[in-house]
Scaffold this motif. Structure first.
Motif, mmCIF file in Angstrom:
data_model
loop_
_atom_site.group_PDB
_atom_site.id
_atom_site.type_symbol
_atom_site.label_atom_id
_atom_site.label_comp_id
_atom_site.label_asym_id
_atom_site.label_seq_id
_atom_site.Cartn_x
_atom_site.Cartn_y
_atom_site.Cartn_z
ATOM 1 N N ASP A 180 0.827 -1.208 0.000
ATOM 2 C CA ASP A 180 0.000 0.000 0.000
ATOM 3 C C ASP A 180 0.861 1.257 0.000
ATOM 4 O O ASP A 180 0.543 2.255 -0.656
ATOM 5 C CB ASP A 180 -0.922 -0.019 1.226
ATOM 6 C CG ASP A 180 -2.099 0.932 1.087
ATOM 7 O OD1 ASP A 180 -2.459 1.266 -0.060
ATOM 8 O OD2 ASP A 180 -2.650 1.341 2.110
ATOM 9 N N THR A 210 -4.293 0.133 -11.177
ATOM 10 C CA THR A 210 -3.711 1.153 -10.312
ATOM 11 C C THR A 210 -4.488 1.209 -9.014
ATOM 12 O O THR A 210 -5.632 0.732 -8.921
ATOM 13 C CB THR A 210 -3.757 2.530 -10.982
ATOM 14 O OG1 THR A 210 -5.137 2.924 -11.148
ATOM 15 C CG2 THR A 210 -3.064 2.507 -12.339
ATOM 16 N N GLY A 211 -3.871 1.826 -8.010
ATOM 17 C CA GLY A 211 -4.546 1.981 -6.737
ATOM 18 C C GLY A 211 -5.876 2.700 -6.886
ATOM 19 O O GLY A 211 -6.896 2.280 -6.313
ATOM 20 N N ASP A 212 -5.910 3.772 -7.680
ATOM 21 C CA ASP A 212 -7.151 4.542 -7.851
ATOM 22 C C ASP A 212 -8.215 3.710 -8.556
ATOM 23 O O ASP A 212 -9.405 3.766 -8.189
ATOM 24 C CB ASP A 212 -6.876 5.818 -8.656
ATOM 25 C CG ASP A 212 -6.117 6.866 -7.841
ATOM 26 O OD1 ASP A 212 -6.096 6.750 -6.594
ATOM 27 O OD2 ASP A 212 -5.544 7.784 -8.455
ATOM 28 N N ALA A 213 -7.802 2.929 -9.570
ATOM 29 C CA ALA A 213 -8.775 2.110 -10.299
ATOM 30 C C ALA A 213 -9.349 1.022 -9.404
ATOM 31 O O ALA A 213 -10.562 0.747 -9.429
ATOM 32 C CB ALA A 213 -8.125 1.489 -11.533
ATOM 33 N N ARG A 258 -11.862 6.038 1.688
ATOM 34 C CA ARG A 258 -10.883 5.569 0.707
ATOM 35 C C ARG A 258 -10.202 4.314 1.251
ATOM 36 O O ARG A 258 -9.407 4.386 2.189
ATOM 37 C CB ARG A 258 -9.852 6.669 0.455
ATOM 38 C CG ARG A 258 -8.780 6.324 -0.572
ATOM 39 C CD ARG A 258 -7.849 7.513 -0.726
ATOM 40 N NE ARG A 258 -6.681 7.214 -1.530
ATOM 41 C CZ ARG A 258 -6.621 7.324 -2.842
ATOM 42 N NH1 ARG A 258 -7.681 7.728 -3.511
ATOM 43 N NH2 ARG A 258 -5.509 7.039 -3.511
ATOM 44 N N ASP A 312 2.295 1.651 -7.185
ATOM 45 C CA ASP A 312 1.399 2.397 -8.060
ATOM 46 C C ASP A 312 0.231 1.523 -8.495
ATOM 47 O O ASP A 312 -0.858 2.036 -8.777
ATOM 48 C CB ASP A 312 2.160 2.872 -9.299
ATOM 49 C CG ASP A 312 3.369 3.718 -8.931
ATOM 50 O OD1 ASP A 312 3.168 4.885 -8.569
ATOM 51 O OD2 ASP A 312 4.496 3.200 -8.995
ATOM 52 N N SER A 313 0.471 0.230 -8.572
ATOM 53 C CA SER A 313 -0.586 -0.698 -8.963
ATOM 54 C C SER A 313 -0.376 -2.036 -8.265
ATOM 55 O O SER A 313 0.673 -2.274 -7.662
ATOM 56 C CB SER A 313 -0.617 -0.892 -10.488
ATOM 57 O OG SER A 313 0.619 -1.413 -10.948
ATOM 58 N N ARG A 345 -9.546 1.125 -6.132
ATOM 59 C CA ARG A 345 -10.398 1.765 -5.128
ATOM 60 C C ARG A 345 -11.755 2.144 -5.718
ATOM 61 O O ARG A 345 -12.779 2.070 -5.043
ATOM 62 C CB ARG A 345 -9.698 2.990 -4.544
ATOM 63 C CG ARG A 345 -8.513 2.644 -3.653
ATOM 64 C CD ARG A 345 -7.868 3.886 -3.052
ATOM 65 N NE ARG A 345 -6.764 3.524 -2.183
ATOM 66 C CZ ARG A 345 -5.489 3.532 -2.549
ATOM 67 N NH1 ARG A 345 -5.154 3.935 -3.779
ATOM 68 N NH2 ARG A 345 -4.539 3.165 -1.715
ATOM 69 N N ALA A 346 -11.764 2.561 -6.977
ATOM 70 C CA ALA A 346 -13.022 2.945 -7.622
ATOM 71 C C ALA A 346 -13.956 1.746 -7.765
ATOM 72 O O ALA A 346 -15.187 1.900 -7.752
ATOM 73 C CB ALA A 346 -12.744 3.560 -8.991
ATOM 74 N N ASN A 363 -18.524 0.951 -2.203
ATOM 75 C CA ASN A 363 -18.635 2.386 -1.946
ATOM 76 C C ASN A 363 -19.153 2.627 -0.528
ATOM 77 O O ASN A 363 -20.342 2.459 -0.256
ATOM 78 C CB ASN A 363 -19.574 3.011 -2.981
ATOM 79 C CG ASN A 363 -19.544 4.515 -2.933
ATOM 80 O OD1 ASN A 363 -18.734 5.108 -2.225
ATOM 81 N ND2 ASN A 363 -20.443 5.138 -3.676
#
Length: 294
Positions: free
Chosen positions: A193, A212-215, A281, A197-198, A217-218, A222
């Motif tokens: 973590d 990726t971390g953002d993808a 998050r 980056d991924s 998490r998305a 929720n």
């Protein structure tokens, strides 16, 4: 970029790695995670050519990976391969020369790395005289010595103390800043973590999540946190939500849809002040536990 495309490896009737595909972009760290026996080490061995693939390909910048290209890689295997009775500096110089470094280049590079790992005063010591953690540091130095174009590291942080972890992190970030793709496996999800980056999650030989971390998490569940005044207990009676936790004025919620989220916020505003209403998050370690839950 390192690209793994549909790699499969069977041992008799057992499928150890099953149609695995993922990318390791240049200048990024990719965490390779999964339980013991998930197929991580087998995949890394196929990338390095140590083990032949039953099917599938490994590409570097779009071209099939050759033995010459692999010779520019830095590889740290799960089973360490240094010589226990040889002085550590001598064997690092030898390994550097195998990578076409001159003796003076290998000596300088080895000394620099050993100094950074706090082993500059032990260059003449035999490997077997070092603690397991210090042996791990020497193994890491061996994989980084020739300034590789790609790094494939199998559990590189195993056995390292916090100071050595920080030194290793600094070295890896230097390599990614120079555009090197880094793939490393680890059971230490906090490090994944912190660094990656991924992430690629393997389970029973298959990729069950990657990105990726953002993808990632998305795509995660929720969840929101709401803090109201004076108490949040009323949220239990609201439709279209699942209440995960309530503690005084704060509640953690999941919504069936966006309409339910908007309704809850509107209701909260009619009942008093809303001090916080925000998505939670998740960490990559939380995402890992969620996608691997049976």
């Amino acid at each position: 970029m390192l690209q793994v495309q549909n790699l499969t490896r069977t041992f008799g009737d057992k499928v150890a790695v099953d149609n695995v595909s993922f990318d390791v972009p240049s200048g990024q760290m990719t965490g390779f995670v999964g339980a013991n026996g998930a197929g991580k080490t087998t995949t890394m061995r196929m990338i390095m050519g140590v083990l032949s693939a039953t099917s599938g390909d490994v590409l570097l910048d779009g071209a099939p990976l050759t033995a010459l290209a692999r010779s520019t890689f830095g590889y740290m295997p799960e089973e360490r391969g240094l010589y226990p009775k040889q002085p550590i500096l001598d064997q690092l110089i030898y390994l550097g020369q195998l990578h076409r470094m001159s003796q003076s280049q290998a000596r300088k590079g080895a000394m620099d790395l050993l100094e950074r790992f706090g082993l500059g005063g032990r260059t003449k010591d035999k490997l077997e005289s070092l603690s397991l953690g210090n042996q791990q540091r020497v193994q890491i130095a061996a994989s980084l010595l020739h300034k590789p174009n790609v790094l494939i590291l199998d559990e590189p942080f195993s056995g390292l103390d916090p100071v050595a972890v920080d030194s290793m992190v600094e070295l890896l970030r230097e390599r990614t800043s120079a555009g090197v793709p880094v793939l490393f496996s680890s059971h230490q999800l906090d490090l994944v973590d912190r660094l990656c980056d991924s992430m690629v999650v393997l389970q029973q030989g298959k990729v069950i999540a990657s990105g990726t971390g953002d993808a990632l998490r998305a795509r995660a569940v929720n969840r929101h946190r709401i803090t109201v005044s004076p108490d949040a207990g009323w949220v239990r009676d609201e439709p279209g939500i699942r209440v995960l936790d309530v503690a005084g004025p704060t509640a953690v919620l999941e919504f069936d849809d966006d309409d339910a989220r908007q309704r809850l916020l509107a209701t909260a505003l009619t009942r008093g002040s809303v001090e916080e209403f925000a998505p939670i998050r998740p960490s990559l370690s939380e995402i890992y536990r969620e996608v691997t839950a049976v």
